[in-house]
Design an enzyme around this catalytic site. Structure first.
Site, PDB file in Angstrom:
ATOM      1  CG  HIS A   1       8.020   9.723   2.019  1.00  0.00           C
ATOM      2  ND1 HIS A   1       7.312  10.063   2.873  1.00  0.00           N
ATOM      3  CD2 HIS A   1       8.663   8.344   2.296  1.00  0.00           C
ATOM      4  CE1 HIS A   1       7.120   8.929   3.667  1.00  0.00           C
ATOM      5  NE2 HIS A   1       8.019   7.583   3.413  1.00  0.00           N
TER       6      HIS A   1
ATOM      7  CG  HIS B   1      12.245   4.041   3.634  1.00  0.00           C
ATOM      8  ND1 HIS B   1      11.434   3.738   5.073  1.00  0.00           N
ATOM      9  CD2 HIS B   1      10.428   4.797   3.090  1.00  0.00           C
ATOM     10  CE1 HIS B   1      10.442   4.479   5.022  1.00  0.00           C
ATOM     11  NE2 HIS B   1       9.887   5.426   3.949  1.00  0.00           N
TER      12      HIS B   1
ATOM     13  CE  LYS C   1       8.473  10.158   8.326  1.00  0.00           C
ATOM     14  NZ  LYS C   1       8.390   9.172   7.182  1.00  0.00           N
TER      15      LYS C   1
ATOM     16  CG  HIS D   1       3.959   7.212   9.145  1.00  0.00           C
ATOM     17  ND1 HIS D   1       4.412   6.507   7.796  1.00  0.00           N
ATOM     18  CD2 HIS D   1       2.839   6.531   9.847  1.00  0.00           C
ATOM     19  CE1 HIS D   1       3.999   4.934   7.925  1.00  0.00           C
ATOM     20  NE2 HIS D   1       2.734   5.541   8.851  1.00  0.00           N
TER      21      HIS D   1
ATOM     22  CG  HIS E   1       5.122  -0.774   7.876  1.00  0.00           C
ATOM     23  ND1 HIS E   1       5.719   0.468   8.158  1.00  0.00           N
ATOM     24  CD2 HIS E   1       4.425   0.183   6.311  1.00  0.00           C
ATOM     25  CE1 HIS E   1       5.277   1.523   8.293  1.00  0.00           C
ATOM     26  NE2 HIS E   1       4.506   1.301   6.805  1.00  0.00           N
TER      27      HIS E   1
ATOM     28  CG  ASP F   1       7.290   5.663   1.682  1.00  0.00           C
ATOM     29  OD1 ASP F   1       8.395   4.850   2.009  1.00  0.00           O
ATOM     30  OD2 ASP F   1       5.843   5.165   1.816  1.00  0.00           O
TER      31      ASP F   1
END
Length: 567
Positions: A134, A136, A217, A246, A320, A360
């Site tokens: 995971h 990014h 994804k 997700h 987000h 993450d």
């Protein structure tokens, strides 16, 4: 017959069968299950030691001996906790057994010769390099942070510090995939990229896989609709790749039941199954009970402590692209943070119901803390739940195997790369991490990529010896020149390899083929295949597994923390 005390033997050659070691400052203790070396014939390098010409070193030519031997290593892996010598040839694990000179020593199956370098494994614990699924890809410096924590493989997506990547692990489209493959080719870490799976027609998915995406994804910020899920899995079955999801926190495109219906009986990797990282609120945690879902955690909620909830709201707003001045954005964030499901997550890990740990990275999670958080959770659960079934008052071997599998073999199986990485086994890349037991899981002693040292703590470069302060992690020779290409691997889909992507982009790293992603299930998750019936009270958020409430207190103190770090 000569005799030596256990203490003297352990000091000289490391622990042997029946000896016990404490992992860092936790309450976890391992016990050596088997010793592959031969008593009285151990090999060790140094002045007055065994690995010398005509003694432990043979006369054979390069092709007949290993390139590297790790002597008297204590291997900690999903398949066992054993003492052995490890031989490395051409960057891969050649053998696990007894090293030495077969001309004068018995039981030798790893030949040491003039061409052999020695890594001293005495008193060290050896694990496989971690696999973080995971990532990014917000900045390339994550590779250094990950490597120095013991992680040697990154799987994820992104293109840098932009809105799409800050929120999602997606490298969208041919141009972005190609540029990122060219960029990560220069990193001394194994890498695989996700394309964007949020599409309701197959053509845009196929072209990303053919361009070099190792998987796809699905993310709610791009639209995790039932139509996209169904289409994405159809293409995955067709092209043998894994899908990560997700799911829809706001339940706009459908509820949890609609997502499960769209998935059907096909395998899929569900990220941050607890839900604070995203997914159907509040019941995404029920996916732990599905036989075809591979459930994972990300490390910000692991383990549950007195600080966990408070730090999450602000992190979520940033990641987000939410605005704290907009009530709807705040409500969205608050819907994801639930004490009850966060507490249940720890217990589900200890039961072997959640199979994978990941980071993450920079998107709520910490890229350098996958391994630390895993063992902190194991320690918390031992203190709160007691001895695990199969363990006893002398050792925690079964619990240790369960937890090490979460960040090594299971993520590798989930994404079709377990034939290359994920465990200390013959034929796999020699991506190995050496730990002093007192620093286990916290600060590696050596991080090896394909048999060559990539990172290590190193002292003053102008000192007379390597150890004087200041000591900190520095890149080693596996990170430099052409060696970094021979020491790392890029994972690609079979379709992209057949399409000649490595040649078109002039990729110099080793190329790993993704395969076997569609014929697996929760049962494939080693030591972590438990599939309980999960019930969630939508009003109180109470979680039950097979009718038993999953409740635990937040930790007020953790091991592997302030004792090891100033900041």
């Amino acid at each position: 017959m000569a005799h030596i005390s256990r203490t003297a033997y352990a000091n000289m050659f490391g622990p042997t069968t029946g000896d016990r070691l404490r992992l860092a400052d936790t309450e976890l203790f391992l016990e050596v299950e088997k010793d592959f070396t031969t008593y009285g014939e151990e090999v060790k390098f140094g002045g007055g030691k065994v690995i010398r010409d005509g003694m432990g070193q043979s006369q054979v030519v390069n092709s007949e001996c290993v390139d590297v031997v790790i002597t008297n290593a204590l291997i900690l892996d999903h398949w066992g906790i054993v003492k052995a010598d490890i031989g490395i040839k051409d960057g891969r694990i050649f053998g696990i057994g007894k090293a030495g000179n077969p001309d004068v020593q018995p039981n030798v199956d790893i030949v040491v010769g003039p061409a052999t370098e020695v890594v001293a494994g005495e008193g060290k614990i050896i694990t496989a390099g971690g696999v973080d699924t995971h990532i990014h890809f917000i900045c390339p410096q994550q590779a250094e942070e990950g490597l120095t924590s013991g992680v040697t493989t990154f799987i994820g997506g992104g293109t840098g510090p932009v809105a799409g990547t800050n929120a999602t692990t997606v490298t969208p489209g041919i141009w972005n995939i190609h540029r990122m493959l060219e960029a990560v080719d220069d990193l001394p870490i194994n890498v695989g990229l996700f394309g964007k799976g949020c599409v309701s027609k197959p053509e845009a998915l196929r072209e990303q896989i053919e361009a070099g995406a190792m998987g796809l994804k699905i993310h709610e910020d791009w639209g995790a609709t039932p139509a996209a899920i169904h289409n994405c899995l159809n293409v995955a079955d067709e092209m043998d790749i894994q899908i990560a999801i997700h799911s829809d926190t706001l339940n706009e495109g459908g509820f949890y039941e609609e997502t499960v219906k769209a998935i059907g009986d096909r395998v899929i990797h569900v990220f941050h199954t607890e839900g604070a990282g995203g997914g159907h609120a509040p019941d995404v945690i029920k996916s732990v009970g599905e036989p075809n879902i591979l459930p994972a955690s990300t490390n910000p909620t692991m383990p549950y402590t007195i600080n966990t909830v408070d730090e999450h709201l602000d992190m979520l707003m940033v990641c987000h692209h939410l605005d704290p001045s907009i009530p709807e954005d705040v409500a969205f964030a608050e819907s994801r943070i639930r004490r009850e499901t966060i507490a249940a997550e720890d217990i589900l890990h200890d039961m072997g119901a959640i199979s994978v740990m990941s980071s993450d990275s920079q998107a709520m999670g910490r890229v350098g803390e996958v391994i630390i958080r895993t063992w902190q959770c194991a320690n918390k659960m031992k203190l709160q739940r007691g001895i695990l079934e199969g363990d006893n008052e002398h050792n925690d071997n079964e619990r240790i195997k369960r937890y090490v599998a979460k960040y090594t073999i299971n993520p590798a199986i989930a994404h079709g790369i377990s034939h290359e990485v994920g465990s200390v086994e013959k034929g796999k890349l020699a991506d190995l991490v050496l730990w002093n037991p007192a620093f286990f899981g916290v600060k590696p002693a050596l991080v090896m990529k394909s048999g060559l040292v990539a990172y290590a703590p190193m002292g003053d470069i102008n000192a007379a010896i390597p150890t004087p302060q200041p000591v900190h992690y520095r890149p080693m020779f596996a990170c430099y020149g052409k060696a970094k290409f021979k020491s790392s691997m890029i994972f690609l889909s079979q379709a992209s390899i057949e399409a000649g992507v490595p040649e078109k982009l002039n990729l110099q790293s080793q190329i790993g083929e993704v395969k076997g992603c569609r014929n697996i299930s929760k049962k494939s998750m080693i030591h972590n295949s438990y599939t309980p019936n999960i019930e969630l009270d939508s009003q109180t958020y109470e979680v039950k597994a097979d009718g038993v409430p999953l409740v635990c207190e937040p930790a007020t103190e953790l091991p592997m923390a302030q004792r090891y770090f100033l900041f």
